[in-house]
Each structure stands twice: as C-alpha cells, then as structure tokens.
Enzyme design. Structure first.
Site, short mmCIF file in Angstrom:
data_model
loop_
_atom_site.label_atom_id
_atom_site.label_comp_id
_atom_site.label_asym_id
_atom_site.label_seq_id
_atom_site.Cartn_x
_atom_site.Cartn_y
_atom_site.Cartn_z
N TYR A 12 3.18 18.44 -1.48
CA TYR A 12 1.92 17.70 -1.67
C TYR A 12 0.73 18.66 -1.78
CZ TYR A 12 4.91 13.86 0.01
OH TYR A 12 5.93 12.97 0.18
N LYS A 56 8.96 18.01 5.05
CA LYS A 56 10.17 17.92 4.22
C LYS A 56 10.53 19.26 3.58
CE LYS A 56 8.47 13.32 3.19
NZ LYS A 56 7.03 13.40 2.92
N GLN A 82 14.27 8.40 4.63
CA GLN A 82 12.94 7.96 4.13
C GLN A 82 13.09 7.65 2.64
OE1 GLN A 82 8.96 10.06 2.92
NE2 GLN A 82 9.10 10.20 5.14
N PRO A 117 4.93 2.17 0.53
CA PRO A 117 5.06 0.79 1.01
C PRO A 117 4.10 -0.19 0.33
CG PRO A 117 3.82 2.08 2.59
CD PRO A 117 4.31 3.06 1.54
N SER A 155 2.88 2.28 -4.39
CA SER A 155 2.35 3.52 -4.96
C SER A 155 1.43 3.27 -6.16
CB SER A 155 3.51 4.43 -5.36
OG SER A 155 3.10 5.77 -5.40
N LYS A 157 -0.37 5.57 2.21
CA LYS A 157 -1.34 6.65 1.97
C LYS A 157 -2.70 6.05 1.67
CE LYS A 157 -3.92 9.08 -1.09
NZ LYS A 157 -4.84 8.54 -2.13
N SER A 158 -3.73 6.57 2.30
CA SER A 158 -5.09 6.27 1.87
C SER A 158 -5.99 7.41 2.32
CB SER A 158 -5.61 4.95 2.44
OG SER A 158 -6.91 4.71 1.91
N ILE A 213 -7.80 2.87 5.45
CA ILE A 213 -6.98 3.46 6.53
C ILE A 213 -6.95 2.47 7.71
CG2 ILE A 213 -7.03 5.28 8.31
CD1 ILE A 213 -7.93 7.23 6.06
N GLU A 227 -7.74 -0.81 7.56
CA GLU A 227 -7.11 -2.07 7.10
C GLU A 227 -5.58 -1.97 7.23
OE1 GLU A 227 -8.28 -3.12 3.03
OE2 GLU A 227 -6.29 -3.99 2.71
N1 LIG Z 1 10.01 11.20 0.53
C1 LIG Z 1 9.56 11.00 -0.69
O1 LIG Z 1 10.18 11.38 -1.71
C2 LIG Z 1 8.26 10.31 -0.87
C3 LIG Z 1 7.41 10.13 0.20
N2 LIG Z 1 6.22 9.48 0.06
C4 LIG Z 1 5.35 9.35 1.25
O2 LIG Z 1 4.92 8.00 1.38
C5 LIG Z 1 3.49 7.94 1.32
C6 LIG Z 1 3.00 6.65 0.70
O3 LIG Z 1 3.48 6.49 -0.60
P1 LIG Z 1 2.55 6.62 -1.89
O4 LIG Z 1 3.47 6.81 -3.04
O5 LIG Z 1 1.50 7.60 -1.64
O6 LIG Z 1 1.92 5.19 -2.13
P2 LIG Z 1 1.43 3.94 -1.28
O7 LIG Z 1 2.38 2.84 -1.59
O8 LIG Z 1 1.14 4.28 0.13
O9 LIG Z 1 0.08 3.64 -2.05
C7 LIG Z 1 -0.99 4.55 -2.00
C8 LIG Z 1 -2.06 4.07 -2.98
O10 LIG Z 1 -2.55 2.80 -2.57
C9 LIG Z 1 -3.97 2.85 -2.36
N3 LIG Z 1 -4.22 2.05 -1.14
C10 LIG Z 1 -4.07 2.41 0.15
N4 LIG Z 1 -4.37 1.41 0.97
C11 LIG Z 1 -4.75 0.38 0.19
C12 LIG Z 1 -5.17 -0.94 0.48
N5 LIG Z 1 -5.28 -1.38 1.73
N6 LIG Z 1 -5.48 -1.75 -0.59
C13 LIG Z 1 -5.37 -1.30 -1.86
N7 LIG Z 1 -4.96 -0.06 -2.18
C14 LIG Z 1 -4.64 0.77 -1.16
C15 LIG Z 1 -4.29 4.31 -2.18
O11 LIG Z 1 -5.59 4.60 -2.64
P3 LIG Z 1 -6.74 5.21 -1.64
O12 LIG Z 1 -6.25 6.50 -1.11
O13 LIG Z 1 -7.90 5.34 -2.56
O14 LIG Z 1 -6.94 4.16 -0.59
C16 LIG Z 1 -3.25 4.97 -3.08
O15 LIG Z 1 -3.69 4.94 -4.43
C17 LIG Z 1 3.13 9.19 0.50
O16 LIG Z 1 1.76 9.48 0.57
C18 LIG Z 1 4.07 10.20 1.12
O17 LIG Z 1 3.59 10.61 2.36
C19 LIG Z 1 5.88 8.91 -1.14
C20 LIG Z 1 6.68 9.06 -2.25
C21 LIG Z 1 7.94 9.78 -2.21
C1 LIG Z 2 14.62 11.95 -5.58
C2 LIG Z 2 13.14 12.04 -5.52
C3 LIG Z 2 12.29 10.84 -5.81
C4 LIG Z 2 10.84 11.03 -5.40
C5 LIG Z 2 9.88 11.08 -6.53
C6 LIG Z 2 8.76 12.06 -6.33
C7 LIG Z 2 7.95 11.78 -5.14
C8 LIG Z 2 7.59 12.74 -4.31
C9 LIG Z 2 6.83 12.50 -3.11
O1 LIG Z 2 7.25 12.81 -2.02
#
Ligand SMILES: NC(=O)C1=CN([C@@H]2O[C@H](COP(=O)(O)OP(=O)(O)OC[C@H]3O[C@@H](n4cnc5c(N)ncnc54)[C@H](OP(=O)(O)O)[C@@H]3O)[C@@H](O)[C@H]2O)C=CC1
Ligand SMILES: CCCCCC/C=C/C=O
Length: 311
Positions: free
Chosen positions: A49, A78, A176, A204, A207, A253-254, A260, A262
């Site tokens: 990241y 990770k 995860q 969750p 994304s 993520k936010s 955050i 909310e």
């Molecule tokens: N292990 C893996 O391969 C992966 C792990 N992850 C982990 O999971 C975390 C979360 O997943 P991610 O893909 O980031 O996406 P999320 O599903 O958490 O969505 C994040 C997005 O939603 C927006 N958001 C946050 N809160 C709200 C809300 N209450 N209402 C409307 N929009 C909102 C954020 O914008 P804003 O910031 O402007 O609020 C951002 O654009 C990642 O950040 C990472 O830590 C994610 C993908 C792959």
């Molecule tokens: C097998 C990997 C799928 C994840 C897609 C890329 C996301 C990375 C964030 O952690």
C-alpha cells in the site's frame, strides 16, 4: 469498544479494523490517528500500500500522546507477492516492522497465493509458480520467533485453505478475503467456521474507489439502500453490520473523519433476520479478480484456476 472475535491462537481480533489500501501518504497518518481516537483497535496494513512508514509515525504519536498503548492495538500486515520465496520472508517482515516502528505484528498474512519475480510489478509476465507450503514454513518460523503473534493467509480459496491446513504445523488463524453483500462467500465461510479459521472481510463496502468503473456498486444496490432506509442507517453501515452478523471482522477503509466514525457506529443495533434474508437476493459478483496472477506458463492458467472456481 466495537467487540472482537476469537482466534485459534487464543487471542482476539477486533471486529472492526481500518483499511489502509489507497489511503494516500499525507492522509493515512491522520486517518489512523483519528480512527484510534474514535475507538478503532485494528489497523490493516501492507507494504504494497506504500504507506506503512506513515502509519508507523501515526502509531508512534498515538503511543507518545498516551491515546493507547501498543498492547491495546491489533496490527496486521502482509507478505507481498515478490517475497513469497522462503528466504525473503524474514527480511520482508523486518522491513514492515521497521516501517511501522513495532517489535511485533498481531497478524502477518501471506497476501495471496501468487508469486511475482523479486522487485517487479503485479503484471502477468512477472508471475512465478507458488510453493505455498514452503512459504508457510517460513511464516511459522516468524510466529515461533514472536515477530508475528498470529499468522494467516489472504485470498485463499476453499481448496487452497484446505491444502494448507493439511500440511501446516501452525494452522492459519485468519483468511482475509473479499467479502461484502455483493460477494458473500457462503462456502468459504462454512469451511472457515468448521476449521477454526477466522474469516476477515476486506473491501467490506465493495471497494468503491478500487473496484473499477464498470463494477457494480455494492453501496448503491437497491436491496441495500432499501434496508438502510428502513433501518435509518447508511448503506455502508448496513454492509458492515451484515458482515459482523455473519461472524467476520470487517476492514473498511476511509480517510474521511466523518466516515471513519460512521463506519464504527455499527455495534449497538442489528439487522433483523428477515432483512438479513433479503440480502441473499443480491446478485454475486467478485470485484477484485487479480488477472495479473494468470500466465500461460508460470502463473495460474486461468482466473478459475487461481480462485479454484470460486469466481
Ligand atoms: N488482502 C487483500 O488482498 C486486500 C485487503 N484489503 C484491505 O481491506 C481494506 C478495505 O478494502 P478497500 O478495497 O479499501 O475498500 P472498502 O470496501 O473499504 O471501500 C473503501 C472506499 O469506500 C469509501 N468509503 C468509506 N466509508 C464510506 C462510507 N461510510 N460511505 C461511503 N463511502 C465510504 C472510501 O472513501 P473515503 O476514504 O473517501 O471515505 C473508499 O473509497 C483495504 O483498505 C485493505 O486494508 C483490500 C483489498 C485487498
Ligand atoms: C489474489 C489477490 C487479489 C487482490 C487484488 C489486489 C488488492 C490488493 C490489496 O490488498
């Protein structure tokens, strides 16, 4: 506090963690600080990241300011795909620990069942065949050395998780994976439950920023918006509350302080059973597919092969 789930190590994992993917340098430190002040106790990090140093500075400030102590927090990171060869694993965790300014991680995950050539970008031509048991053995050594209090995996299908459980001396504590109302992971959740592996839900909220412009909007899905309206909650809160009621920790993520907060306000109310049942109607689409893991010679032959049909 937002509650927690038990891990097979005897420790607990906080139910809500702050995601840090796509949290820009310059914003991620403030987000981590604000989140912990608001009550978050888990932060989900990864070297890929590109912001672990800034997360580390925020953690240091939280400790110095007396907001929390190290043992109050659950920090996950990770092992990146370029470091899956067993000989790279000790240096990889040490870099993360140095960047985060920590002595240990609460959870260290194999980021995915994909291997890339050292120092290369996630592109199909950089794929190499994976040796998951060898990587896992290196992870077990980190656990034994106390650098990772729990070890686990990410992006593992039922088949890959089962194969790992068959050879692991230390069973993975967590898988995860992508999980939200639009990708509910029923089969994997059942396997995790029956084998004592905690399912932690990434993306969750579906994304919204990363899933791509053509991806269906989870938060805009009519079933979710209708339930949110009836419960006088936001769609994001309903998506997160759904995850908690399914027994998984959630990692929204936010970098926006209001969102955050909310996203933490999902603990003292619940979605009634009949509305949980309505969520089963949502069509299922996997958003993060990892096409870069597919290569005709070195990588997986197809996405179906990478995800063992769970796509
Ligand atoms: N292990 C893996 O391969 C992966 C792990 N992850 C982990 O999971 C975390 C979360 O997943 P991610 O893909 O980031 O996406 P999320 O599903 O958490 O969505 C994040 C997005 O939603 C927006 N958001 C946050 N809160 C709200 C809300 N209450 N209402 C409307 N929009 C909102 C954020 O914008 P804003 O910031 O402007 O609020 C951002 O654009 C990642 O950040 C990472 O830590 C994610 C993908 C792959
Ligand atoms: C097998 C990997 C799928 C994840 C897609 C890329 C996301 C990375 C964030 O952690």
């Amino acid at each position: 506090m937002a509650g927690s789930f038990a891990l097979n190590t005897g420790a607990t994992i906080p139910a809500i963690g702050l995601g840090t993917w796509h949290a820009q340098p310059g914003a991620v430190g403030d987000a981590v600080y604000a989140a912990v002040k608001a009550g978050y106790r888990q932060i989900d990090c990864a070297p890929s990241y590109g912001n672990e140093k800034e997360v580390g500075l925020a953690l240091k400030k939280l400790f110095q300011d007396g907001v929390v102590q190290r043992e109050d927090l659950f920090i996950t990171s990770k092992l990146w795909y370029c470091n899956n060869a067993p000989e790279y694993v000790p240096e990889a965790i040490q870099t993360t620990l140095d960047d985060l300014q920590l002595e240990y991680l609460d959870l260290y995950l194999i980021h995915g069942p994909i291997r890339l050539k050292k120092g290369t970008a996630p592109l199909s031509e950089n794929s190499l065949p994976c040796d998951i048991p060898a990587t896992w053995a290196a992870m077990e050594k980190l656990h034994e050395a106390g650098k990772a209090r729990a070890i686990g995996v990410s992006n593992f299908s039922c088949r890959k998780l089962d194969s790992l459980l068959a050879v692991a001396r230390v069973p993975p504590a967590v898988n995860q994976v992508e999980c939200h109302p639009g990708w509910q992971q029923a089969k994997l959740r059942d396997l995790c439950r029956s084998t004592g592996v905690h399912l932690s839900a990434y993306s969750p909220l579906g994304s919204p920023a990363a899933a791509g412009v053509n991806a269906p909007s989870v938060l805009g899905h009519p079933v979710l918006t209708s339930i949110a309206h009836r419960l006088q909650r936001t769609p994001a809160q309903v998506a997160l509350r759904w995850g908690l009621q399914m027994g998984q920790s959630v990692l929204p993520k936010s970098t926006d302080e209001a969102r955050i907060k909310e996203n933490l306000d999902v603990v003292d109310w619940c979605i009634p059973e009949e509305l949980m049942a309505e969520m089963l109607e949502i069509e299922q689409v996997k958003l993060l597919r990892a096409e870069f893991g597919v290569h005709p010679v070195h990588g997986y032959k197809s996405l179906k092969d990478l995800w063992d049909g769970e796509i």
